[in-house]
Design an enzyme around this catalytic site. Structure first.
Site, PDB file in Angstrom:
ATOM      1  N   GLU A   6      52.417 -18.634 -83.345  1.00 39.14           N
ATOM      2  CA  GLU A   6      52.056 -19.556 -82.260  1.00 39.14           C
ATOM      3  C   GLU A   6      51.892 -18.761 -80.980  1.00 39.14           C
ATOM      4  OE1 GLU A   6      54.792 -22.849 -82.023  1.00 39.14           O
ATOM      5  OE2 GLU A   6      54.248 -23.512 -84.030  1.00 39.14           O
ATOM      6  N   ARG A  16      58.178 -25.834 -89.077  1.00 39.81           N
ATOM      7  CA  ARG A  16      57.776 -24.507 -88.618  1.00 39.81           C
ATOM      8  C   ARG A  16      56.602 -24.039 -89.468  1.00 39.81           C
ATOM      9  NH1 ARG A  16      60.189 -25.476 -84.619  1.00 39.81           N
ATOM     10  NH2 ARG A  16      61.925 -24.332 -83.691  1.00 39.81           N
ATOM     11  N   HIS A  49      52.476 -27.847 -81.158  1.00 40.93           N
ATOM     12  CA  HIS A  49      53.947 -27.831 -81.168  1.00 40.93           C
ATOM     13  C   HIS A  49      54.501 -28.785 -80.091  1.00 40.93           C
ATOM     14  CE1 HIS A  49      57.647 -25.175 -82.213  1.00 40.93           C
ATOM     15  NE2 HIS A  49      58.036 -26.376 -81.830  1.00 40.93           N
TER      16      HIS A  49
HETATM   17  N1  LIG Z   1      57.668 -29.553 -83.753  1.00 35.74           N
HETATM   18  C1  LIG Z   1      58.679 -29.731 -82.917  1.00 35.74           C
HETATM   19  O1  LIG Z   1      58.478 -29.997 -81.730  1.00 35.74           O
HETATM   20  C2  LIG Z   1      60.081 -29.645 -83.424  1.00 35.74           C
HETATM   21  C3  LIG Z   1      60.373 -29.022 -84.607  1.00 35.74           C
HETATM   22  N2  LIG Z   1      61.661 -28.992 -85.095  1.00 35.74           N
HETATM   23  C4  LIG Z   1      61.912 -28.324 -86.373  1.00 35.74           C
HETATM   24  O2  LIG Z   1      62.489 -29.263 -87.276  1.00 35.74           O
HETATM   25  C5  LIG Z   1      63.581 -28.642 -87.951  1.00 35.74           C
HETATM   26  C6  LIG Z   1      64.552 -29.697 -88.447  1.00 35.74           C
HETATM   27  O3  LIG Z   1      65.184 -30.290 -87.349  1.00 35.74           O
HETATM   28  P1  LIG Z   1      66.473 -31.231 -87.518  1.00 35.74           P
HETATM   29  O4  LIG Z   1      66.207 -32.338 -88.448  1.00 35.74           O
HETATM   30  O5  LIG Z   1      66.923 -31.554 -86.151  1.00 35.74           O
HETATM   31  O6  LIG Z   1      67.473 -30.206 -88.197  1.00 35.74           O
HETATM   32  P2  LIG Z   1      68.773 -30.537 -89.077  1.00 35.74           P
HETATM   33  O7  LIG Z   1      69.525 -29.259 -89.183  1.00 35.74           O
HETATM   34  O8  LIG Z   1      69.466 -31.730 -88.541  1.00 35.74           O
HETATM   35  O9  LIG Z   1      68.179 -30.935 -90.498  1.00 35.74           O
HETATM   36  C7  LIG Z   1      67.591 -30.034 -91.378  1.00 35.74           C
HETATM   37  C8  LIG Z   1      67.908 -30.464 -92.795  1.00 35.74           C
HETATM   38  O10 LIG Z   1      67.209 -29.604 -93.702  1.00 35.74           O
HETATM   39  C9  LIG Z   1      68.119 -29.234 -94.747  1.00 35.74           C
HETATM   40  N3  LIG Z   1      67.731 -27.976 -95.401  1.00 35.74           N
HETATM   41  C10 LIG Z   1      68.065 -26.705 -95.076  1.00 35.74           C
HETATM   42  N4  LIG Z   1      67.499 -25.842 -95.948  1.00 35.74           N
HETATM   43  C11 LIG Z   1      66.817 -26.587 -96.847  1.00 35.74           C
HETATM   44  C12 LIG Z   1      66.029 -26.292 -97.994  1.00 35.74           C
HETATM   45  N5  LIG Z   1      65.845 -25.036 -98.399  1.00 35.74           N
HETATM   46  N6  LIG Z   1      65.451 -27.299 -98.667  1.00 35.74           N
HETATM   47  C13 LIG Z   1      65.614 -28.590 -98.281  1.00 35.74           C
HETATM   48  N7  LIG Z   1      66.383 -28.939 -97.219  1.00 35.74           N
HETATM   49  C14 LIG Z   1      66.966 -27.950 -96.506  1.00 35.74           C
HETATM   50  C15 LIG Z   1      69.447 -29.138 -94.042  1.00 35.74           C
HETATM   51  O11 LIG Z   1      70.506 -29.158 -94.979  1.00 35.74           O
HETATM   52  P3  LIG Z   1      71.881 -28.361 -94.627  1.00 35.74           P
HETATM   53  O12 LIG Z   1      72.464 -29.077 -93.460  1.00 35.74           O
HETATM   54  O13 LIG Z   1      72.652 -28.464 -95.884  1.00 35.74           O
HETATM   55  O14 LIG Z   1      71.490 -26.959 -94.284  1.00 35.74           O
HETATM   56  C16 LIG Z   1      69.405 -30.363 -93.139  1.00 35.74           C
HETATM   57  O15 LIG Z   1      69.801 -31.523 -93.804  1.00 35.74           O
HETATM   58  C17 LIG Z   1      64.141 -27.688 -86.882  1.00 35.74           C
HETATM   59  O16 LIG Z   1      64.917 -26.660 -87.463  1.00 35.74           O
HETATM   60  C18 LIG Z   1      62.897 -27.173 -86.223  1.00 35.74           C
HETATM   61  O17 LIG Z   1      62.418 -26.040 -86.906  1.00 35.74           O
HETATM   62  C19 LIG Z   1      62.675 -29.592 -84.426  1.00 35.74           C
HETATM   63  C20 LIG Z   1      62.437 -30.230 -83.253  1.00 35.74           C
HETATM   64  C21 LIG Z   1      61.140 -30.257 -82.607  1.00 35.74           C
HETATM   65  O1  LIG Z   2      63.666 -28.087 -81.066  1.00 36.74           O
HETATM   66  C1  LIG Z   2      62.887 -27.355 -81.697  1.00 36.74           C
HETATM   67  O2  LIG Z   2      63.244 -26.690 -82.690  1.00 36.74           O
HETATM   68  C2  LIG Z   2      61.491 -27.259 -81.281  1.00 36.74           C
HETATM   69  O3  LIG Z   2      60.685 -26.741 -81.989  1.00 36.74           O
HETATM   70  C3  LIG Z   2      61.139 -27.826 -79.956  1.00 36.74           C
HETATM   71  O4  LIG Z   2      59.880 -27.457 -79.560  1.00 36.74           O
END
Ligand SMILES: NC(=O)C1=CN([C@@H]2O[C@H](COP(=O)(O)OP(=O)(O)OC[C@H]3O[C@@H](n4cnc5c(N)ncnc54)[C@H](OP(=O)(O)O)[C@@H]3O)[C@@H](O)[C@H]2O)C=CC1
Ligand SMILES: O=C(O)C(=O)CO
Length: 327
Positions: free
Chosen positions: A268, A239, A292
């Protein structure tokens, strides 16, 4: 008849790819104000929203307490005030992991594009400088992923997929996952834990895969960018608010950061005065920008939409929704 309001635009809702029950009335909206959003929800039971827009703030929530589920069609739910929704007993759910592979593949593409200067080569050749750019890139000393140290901030669904692909490419991967170390995942993926400061200092490429929340807003500011290894690369598909855009623009100007790939902005779409869109030509060549789309593939969109509709169906059928994020 169940009324579902979809703030997910119709052009993103491919009904031929998913099963929509016949007795659902899906109404598409494109609200430009809170008032419009509230009004559209008046007769509805369910609200379907894309992961990144519109903002569902406390005022909106106080006016839509009859909604039985707010379903985010994505992993993120940071545009929704989930705490207020919890207080008002409106469940909010996401569809975790469904686009993780798509984001991971895109991230690997960005890593290689940055490291091998693919976009720079493309621009230069199209500008008639084939010989010059070939010489420059030969001399520059470009690296294989196998010889690179990669730092992943966040080792959830996306971070783990990225780590898996990187492992097959022979990279050395470390991670920082906020509050905890993940010993089992570490062993499985052969990644090592580092503090954020150590990860930033030791990585050739840093890639962000954390959600936007109070612990990650501004996580990569001026101080953290200064900790990064000189000439290293930063990738943000998470983000926009996680990275200080002004500080990053300055670091790209000086060349202190070797390059960045940015799929997400604040806000955005980005405003024309966004510092990342107003770089000098030299700094611009160090930056890859995309709108995005890291998670945007046909497969991911189908899976996310289907899982979202199935979750609404659960509630209609009297079951509790899955993947509630605001208990
Ligand atoms: N550009 C795009 O099109 C997309 C963007 N995204 C973004 O990617 C993000 C991550 O997605 P995803 O991997 O599926 O989410 P997950 O929830 O599976 O993974 C996120 C990880 O980050 C960890 N985390 C939370 N807070 C912190 C912190 N302060 N420091 C370090 N690690 C932390 C979480 O730990 P814990 O579980 O302990 O909280 C978890 O392991 C989404 O939230 C979204 O914002 C996602 C999909 C598409
Ligand atoms: O899945 C998400 O969080 C996304 O940002 C998809 O665009």
């Amino acid at each position: 008849m169940s009324i579902v309001i979809s703030a997910m635009p119709k052009w993103r809702f491919d009904a031929s790819q998913v099963i929509v029950p016949e007795d659902w009335d899906i109404r598409f909206i494109n609200p430009s104000t809170e008032k419009e959003l509230i009004l559209a929800c008046k007769e509805a039971d369910y609200l379907l929203v894309p992961a990144s827009t519109p903002e569902i703030n406390a005022n909106v929530l106080r006016n839509i307490t009859h909604i039985k589920l707010i379903q985010s069609v994505g992993a993120g739910f940071d545009r929704i005030d989930t705490q207020t929704a919890a207080t008002l007993k409106i469940p909010v759910a996401n569809v975790p992991g469904q686009n993780a592979k798509s984001v991971a593949e895109f991230t690997i593409g960005l890593m290689i594009a940055l490291q091998r200067q693919i976009l720079v080569a493309d621009w230069e050749i199209k500008a008639g400088r084939y010989g010059e750019i070939r010489k420059i890139l030969f001399k520059q000393g470009l690296n294989e992923i196998e010889d690179s140290k990669i730092g992943l901030v966040g080792l959830g669904s996306i971070g783990q997929h990225v780590a898996r692909i990187l492992h097959s490419l022979g990279a050395s991967v470390s991670y920082y996952d906020g509050r905890r170390q993940l010993p089992e995942t570490e062993a499985q993926l052969q990644v090592s834990y580092k503090s954020l400061a150590a990860l930033l200092a030791d990585s050739d490429i840093v890639s962000l895969h954390v959600p936007l929340n109070d612990t990650t807003r501004g996580l990569i500011g001026q101080r953290q960018l200064e900790l990064m290894s000189p000439g290293s690369f930063l990738i943000n598909t998470a983000r926009g608010e996680i990275v200080n855009q002004t500080a990053l623009a300055q670091m790209l100007e000086t060349g202190r950061i070797g390059g960045a790939a940015i799929d997400v902005f604040t806000p955005e779409p980005p405003k024309s005065e966004n510092p990342l869109l107003n770089l000098s030509p030299a700094a611009r060549a160090r930056l890859i920008v995309t709108p995005h789309i890291a998670g945007v593939t046909v497969g991911a969109m189908r899976k996310m939409l289907q899982a979202s509709l199935e979750n609404i169906a659960r509630v209609i059928n009297g079951q509790p929704p899955a993947n509630i994020v605001n208990r």
